[in-house]
Design an enzyme around this catalytic site. Structure first.
Site, PDB file in Angstrom:
ATOM      1  N   HIS A  70       0.841  -1.193   0.000  1.00  0.00           N
ATOM      2  CA  HIS A  70       0.000   0.000   0.000  1.00  0.00           C
ATOM      3  C   HIS A  70       0.876   1.243   0.000  1.00  0.00           C
ATOM      4  O   HIS A  70       2.095   1.155   0.048  1.00  0.00           O
ATOM      5  CB  HIS A  70      -0.932   0.011   1.217  1.00  0.00           C
ATOM      6  CG  HIS A  70      -0.209  -0.072   2.522  1.00  0.00           C
ATOM      7  ND1 HIS A  70       0.445   1.004   3.090  1.00  0.00           N
ATOM      8  CD2 HIS A  70      -0.027  -1.106   3.377  1.00  0.00           C
ATOM      9  CE1 HIS A  70       0.991   0.625   4.232  1.00  0.00           C
ATOM     10  NE2 HIS A  70       0.725  -0.653   4.430  1.00  0.00           N
ATOM     11  N   ALA A  71       0.230   2.374  -0.062  1.00  0.00           N
ATOM     12  CA  ALA A  71       0.890   3.679   0.085  1.00  0.00           C
ATOM     13  C   ALA A  71       0.038   4.488   1.058  1.00  0.00           C
ATOM     14  O   ALA A  71      -1.059   4.074   1.435  1.00  0.00           O
ATOM     15  CB  ALA A  71       0.994   4.393  -1.263  1.00  0.00           C
TER      16      ALA A  71
END
Length: 132
Positions: free
Chosen positions: A47-48
């Site tokens: 994810h970010a």
């Protein structure tokens, strides 16, 4: 991304490394968490964050941090020394893999936990990254 080098005070009785703001961490630390007991072959992350900045440190053992740029290119950072930390600015897609036995990763975050800050779909990350 930037590999940060923390002081290493060597001593025959055991080494010491320390962190203090603002000299070594590029943000005010609002949250600290760690991952451990990761089973062989597992990955973490994927994810970010929209806003959160982070520093990841391998306190024990080793693991790789894989950064995927919006264009699909990959960069790999192998963390295996407790006096190095990987600084990840906001909007950095990452996952961690290749954990050694008893690996312990420490995460220093610029924000408190907020589920809405996570970007979990790569296509959305790509769209947001290209806007900035």
């Amino acid at each position: 991304m930037e590999l940060l080098h923390f002081p290493k005070i060597e001593d025959p009785r055991g080494n010491l490394t320390f962190l203090q703001k603002p000299d070594q961490i590029p943000f005010e630390i609002k949250r600290v968490f760690w991952t451990y007991d990761v089973p062989g072959g597992e990955t973490r992350g994927g994810h970010a964050y929209r806003e959160q900045e982070e520093v990841i440190i391998a306190l024990s053992g080793s693991f790789d941090v894989i950064i995927k740029n919006a264009n699909g290119e990959l960069d790999k950072y192998s963390l295996n020394r407790s006096y190095y930390g990987l600084y990840l600015p906001a909007l950095t897609w990452r996952h961690m893999e290749n954990f050694s036995t008893n690996a312990l990763s420490l995460h220093l975050s610029s924000t408190e936990f907020e589920a809405s800050d996570y970007i979990r779909k790569f296509n959305l990350f790509k769209k947001l990254s290209l806007k900035k």
